[in-house]
Structures are given as C-alpha cells and as structure tokens.
Design a protein around this motif. Structure first.
Motif, PDB file in Angstrom:
ATOM      1  N   GLU A 252       0.825  -1.197   0.000  1.00 56.95           N
ATOM      2  CA  GLU A 252       0.000   0.000   0.000  1.00 56.95           C
ATOM      3  C   GLU A 252       0.861   1.249   0.000  1.00 56.95           C
ATOM      4  O   GLU A 252       2.011   1.232   0.408  1.00 56.95           O
ATOM      5  N   LYS A 253       0.259   2.326  -0.472  1.00 58.57           N
ATOM      6  CA  LYS A 253       0.835   3.656  -0.324  1.00 58.57           C
ATOM      7  C   LYS A 253      -0.199   4.503   0.409  1.00 58.57           C
ATOM      8  O   LYS A 253      -1.406   4.280   0.312  1.00 58.57           O
ATOM      9  N   GLN A 254       0.301   5.472   1.118  1.00 58.64           N
ATOM     10  CA  GLN A 254      -0.578   6.418   1.794  1.00 58.64           C
ATOM     11  C   GLN A 254      -0.289   7.807   1.239  1.00 58.64           C
ATOM     12  O   GLN A 254       0.859   8.251   1.242  1.00 58.64           O
ATOM     13  N   ILE A 299      -1.933   5.740  -8.396  1.00 59.19           N
ATOM     14  CA  ILE A 299      -1.606   6.867  -7.513  1.00 59.19           C
ATOM     15  C   ILE A 299      -1.676   8.182  -8.291  1.00 59.19           C
ATOM     16  O   ILE A 299      -2.183   9.196  -7.815  1.00 59.19           O
ATOM     17  N   SER A 300      -1.182   8.152  -9.545  1.00 53.20           N
ATOM     18  CA  SER A 300      -1.239   9.347 -10.393  1.00 53.20           C
ATOM     19  C   SER A 300      -2.667   9.789 -10.661  1.00 53.20           C
ATOM     20  O   SER A 300      -3.001  10.974 -10.557  1.00 53.20           O
ATOM     21  N   ASP A 301      -3.528   8.800 -11.009  1.00 57.49           N
ATOM     22  CA  ASP A 301      -4.942   9.105 -11.285  1.00 57.49           C
ATOM     23  C   ASP A 301      -5.632   9.652 -10.042  1.00 57.49           C
ATOM     24  O   ASP A 301      -6.438  10.591 -10.133  1.00 57.49           O
ATOM     25  N   LEU A 302      -5.320   9.061  -8.875  1.00 56.94           N
ATOM     26  CA  LEU A 302      -5.946   9.499  -7.632  1.00 56.94           C
ATOM     27  C   LEU A 302      -5.581  10.954  -7.324  1.00 56.94           C
ATOM     28  O   LEU A 302      -6.461  11.781  -7.037  1.00 56.94           O
ATOM     29  N   ILE A 303      -4.296  11.262  -7.412  1.00 53.81           N
ATOM     30  CA  ILE A 303      -3.851  12.633  -7.115  1.00 53.81           C
ATOM     31  C   ILE A 303      -4.459  13.619  -8.120  1.00 53.81           C
ATOM     32  O   ILE A 303      -4.923  14.702  -7.745  1.00 53.81           O
ATOM     33  N   ALA A 304      -4.483  13.235  -9.416  1.00 53.79           N
ATOM     34  CA  ALA A 304      -5.044  14.117 -10.459  1.00 53.79           C
ATOM     35  C   ALA A 304      -6.522  14.413 -10.184  1.00 53.79           C
ATOM     36  O   ALA A 304      -6.957  15.563 -10.303  1.00 53.79           O
ATOM     37  N   LEU A 310     -10.529  19.708  -5.993  1.00 50.53           N
ATOM     38  CA  LEU A 310     -10.468  20.412  -4.715  1.00 50.53           C
ATOM     39  C   LEU A 310      -9.197  21.246  -4.619  1.00 50.53           C
ATOM     40  O   LEU A 310      -8.195  20.956  -5.283  1.00 50.53           O
ATOM     41  N   LYS A 311      -9.239  22.271  -3.774  1.00 54.40           N
ATOM     42  CA  LYS A 311      -8.070  23.128  -3.578  1.00 54.40           C
ATOM     43  C   LYS A 311      -7.104  22.463  -2.589  1.00 54.40           C
ATOM     44  O   LYS A 311      -7.480  22.149  -1.457  1.00 54.40           O
ATOM     45  N   ILE A 312      -5.871  22.266  -3.052  1.00 58.39           N
ATOM     46  CA  ILE A 312      -4.872  21.528  -2.272  1.00 58.39           C
ATOM     47  C   ILE A 312      -3.773  22.470  -1.786  1.00 58.39           C
ATOM     48  O   ILE A 312      -3.266  23.291  -2.543  1.00 58.39           O
ATOM     49  N   LYS A 313      -3.413  22.331  -0.516  1.00 63.96           N
ATOM     50  CA  LYS A 313      -2.290  23.091   0.035  1.00 63.96           C
ATOM     51  C   LYS A 313      -0.994  22.279  -0.004  1.00 63.96           C
ATOM     52  O   LYS A 313       0.074  22.802  -0.271  1.00 63.96           O
ATOM     53  N   ASP A 314      -1.123  20.950   0.235  1.00 62.34           N
ATOM     54  CA  ASP A 314       0.076  20.106   0.274  1.00 62.34           C
ATOM     55  C   ASP A 314      -0.316  18.653   0.020  1.00 62.34           C
ATOM     56  O   ASP A 314      -1.430  18.227   0.363  1.00 62.34           O
ATOM     57  N   VAL A 315       0.601  17.889  -0.598  1.00 66.34           N
ATOM     58  CA  VAL A 315       0.407  16.452  -0.836  1.00 66.34           C
ATOM     59  C   VAL A 315       1.682  15.732  -0.435  1.00 66.34           C
ATOM     60  O   VAL A 315       2.783  16.176  -0.773  1.00 66.34           O
ATOM     61  N   ASN A 316       1.530  14.606   0.269  1.00 65.96           N
ATOM     62  CA  ASN A 316       2.695  13.826   0.706  1.00 65.96           C
ATOM     63  C   ASN A 316       2.420  12.346   0.467  1.00 65.96           C
ATOM     64  O   ASN A 316       1.453  11.797   1.009  1.00 65.96           O
ATOM     65  N   VAL A 317       3.259  11.700  -0.352  1.00 71.39           N
ATOM     66  CA  VAL A 317       3.100  10.270  -0.645  1.00 71.39           C
ATOM     67  C   VAL A 317       4.125   9.494   0.179  1.00 71.39           C
ATOM     68  O   VAL A 317       5.317   9.800   0.148  1.00 71.39           O
TER      69      VAL A 317
END
Length: 337
Positions: A252-254, A299-304, A310-317
């Motif tokens: 899994e990835k979070q 993971i790419s599709d999910l982030i896209a 939605l408005k994103i401030k930060d993303v961490n995989v």
C-alpha cells in the motif's frame, strides 16, 4: 553450538478462581469453587541461533512476558521443552543464570541507595568474575555507554536514561552469551535510545552476543533485528525475516492531502468512487489520508482527480510504516502468506 535456544510445544496455563454472584453464590463458594484455566502461552515452538538479534513482539496479553519468564527459568512450563544455552532454565537455574543477562525496563538490579560502582562490585562477586576479566570487559562497556561520570552516584539520583544505561552495563558484567531485553528503551529520549541501540549492535558484533528483544517500540526492532517472532493470544503468528514481513505488507501507499477548505469523507468517497481507496481522517477537517494499492498509474490518477476537484495546500506520498504493518496484522489476526 548450533542452537542457542530450542523451544518445542511450550505451554503455560494458569488456574483462576471464578466467584459466583450473590449471597447464595458466596455461600456455595465456601464448599465448592469454580475454576477457569487460562492458557497464556499456547504450544509455541522456535529456535534461535548464536549471534542472532531477534525481535519478540506482541500486544499486551499476547504471552511475551510469560514466555520470557519460562525462558529465563522464573516460571515452570505446564508442558513442552525449553533448552537455552544447552540447559533447562528451571531445572539448572543456578548454573543457567550465570550464562544470561537480563534487563527489564520496569525493574532494577541495581541497589537504590548505594553508588553504581558498588552495585557493579557486588554483581562481580555474585557472578565470580575475576579482576582481570572485569577490567578488560567493563572498561569498554563503561566507555561506550558513557557512564564513567555516573559510577560514584547513588542509583536514586540518576535520571531514567542514566539508570537504563547502568542497568545494561550491570547485565553485561559477566559478558553473557545471551541477553534478554524487556522494553530497554521505554520512556527514554531519542539520543539515549540511539546510544543504547548502537551499543547493542557493537556487543553483538564484537562478542557474538545473542539478543532477544521485547519491545513496543517498532523503531528498536527496525534498528536492531533482522528477524521477528510475533505472538498473538499465546500463539506464534509470524516467525521470519523483518524484510519479508515488510514486503508482504507494504503493498500500500498512503497519500496525505492537506486541503485549503474543510472537506467531508462523503465528498472524497464520491470523488474516488470505483477506485480501491480508503480515506482516513487526519488531525482536522483539512487533512485526509488515502490508502491505496502501490501502483504508479493508480496513484497518479488518484492525485489528479483530487487536485482537479479540490483546492490543495500540500500532498505527501509515503509507504505504510512498520508500526502500521504490525497494527494491521493484529487486526487481521494472521500474517499473509
């Protein structure tokens, strides 16, 4: 010696008294009592080779402490066999204890009101260590653990971290081939933990000391052990390489998202409908973590999808942590094949 420890079908049962309710029940208890048999350790088997550093882990009540007490000769097994360092720990207790070192995070083997070095001298006499052997071995231990300035202080005046370093040194006065450690870093700060971990690696390499480590601190396991034995409800549910355990569970990835506006779980579920994603609430309504399969395209599709909607401030995989792996295993009650 090919095996430092050989445990076969080890079992420990305790008889517990069960009282009946009410006055009538109490009167009946005067003549006949009800008992329940509780099986704390349920037919466990494993071997440990000389020089291994093994993490012995499990939740509270899993049977760790009970089995450690049988391995050190404190408790007598209900059934099964225990052979540690070529001896039966219970039947040959006096001879056996001279070949092991034990550190319990919640108990002390040092005398509370006398100087640390006086405790060391007493233990030196107990274990019949010669002056030459003591000086040769303990000078290295004292220097590595940086406890020289503490030797003339009473134990009661030491901090927890100082006392645990002295406890570890005391367990090694007779340079035992086998060391049992039960929560040796509990309550310690990061610097002291790192010092103890580094020291344990060093004595393992220098003296080929076998170490059985019981801890709830997964970082201790990752830093020291290549192999783990995991207990649940008195049974061994995993015995093998730590890397293998990681490989099987790190599928899994979070992805942690920090949103600018507050977002509900319903919005996120609708947004990722049809995707193998589980959403976990963060510290506030602006933080959410998505758990999903470790596939780059997914993971790419999910982030896209999330970024476009939605408005994103930060993303961490990040990969799933070792602590999370252990928690998942206990929730499922078994290890994946």
């Amino acid at each position: 010696m090919e095996k430092m420890m050989e445990i076969k079908e080890l079992r420990k049962e305790f008889k517990s008294y069960s009282s009946r309710s009410g006055l009538k029940g109490a009167f009946r208890d005067l003549f006949t009592r009800n008992y329940k048999v509780l099986r704390a350790v349920d037919d466990i088997s494993f071997t440990v080779r000389p020089g291994e550093m093994v993490g012995y882990i499990g939740e509270n009540g899993a049977g760790k402490s009970t089995s450690i007490k049988m391995l050190t000769g404190i408790l007598t097994p209900t059934s099964g066999t225990v052979n540690v360092n070529g001896m039966d720990p219970h039947k040959e207790r006096e001879k056996f204890v001279r070949t092991i070192g034990v550190v319990f995070g919640q108990r002390s083997q040092l005398w509370w009101d006398i100087a640390v070095q006086e405790s060391f001298r007493l233990l030196k006499k107990v274990y019949r260590v010669s002056d030459e052997a003591y000086e040769e071995h303990m000078s290295h231990v004292i220097e590595t653990l940086d406890i020289g300035p503490l030797l003339d202080k009473p134990v009661r005046k030491l901090s927890l971290g100082q006392r645990m370093r002295c406890e570890l040194a005391a367990a090694l006065i007779h340079n035992p081939p086998l060391l049992f450690l039960d929560e040796p870093t509990i309550g310690l700060d990061v610097l002291v933990k790192n010092k103890i971990r580094q020291f344990l690696k060093e004595i393992n390499q220098k003296y080929n000391t076998t170490i059985l480590l019981t801890t709830h601190d997964i970082a201790d396991i990752e830093a020291l052990c290549d192999r783990v034995i995991m207990l649940d409800q008195g049974k061994v549910i995993y015995d093998g390489a730590l890397d293998h355990l990681k490989e099987k569970w790190m599928e899994e990835k979070q992805i942690e998202f920090q949103f600018i506006d507050e977002v509900s779980k319903e919005e996120l579920d609708n947004l990722t409908k049809g995707m193998p994603v589980l959403w976990h609430h963060g510290k506030d309504g602006w933080r959410w973590t998505a758990s999903t399969e470790d596939h780059d395209d997914l993971i790419s599709d999910l982030i896209a999808k999330v970024v476009n909607a939605l408005k994103i401030k930060d993303v961490n995989v990040q990969s799933i942590s070792m602590e999370e792996i252990v928690r998942n295993i206990y929730e499922e009650g078994a290890v994946r094949e």
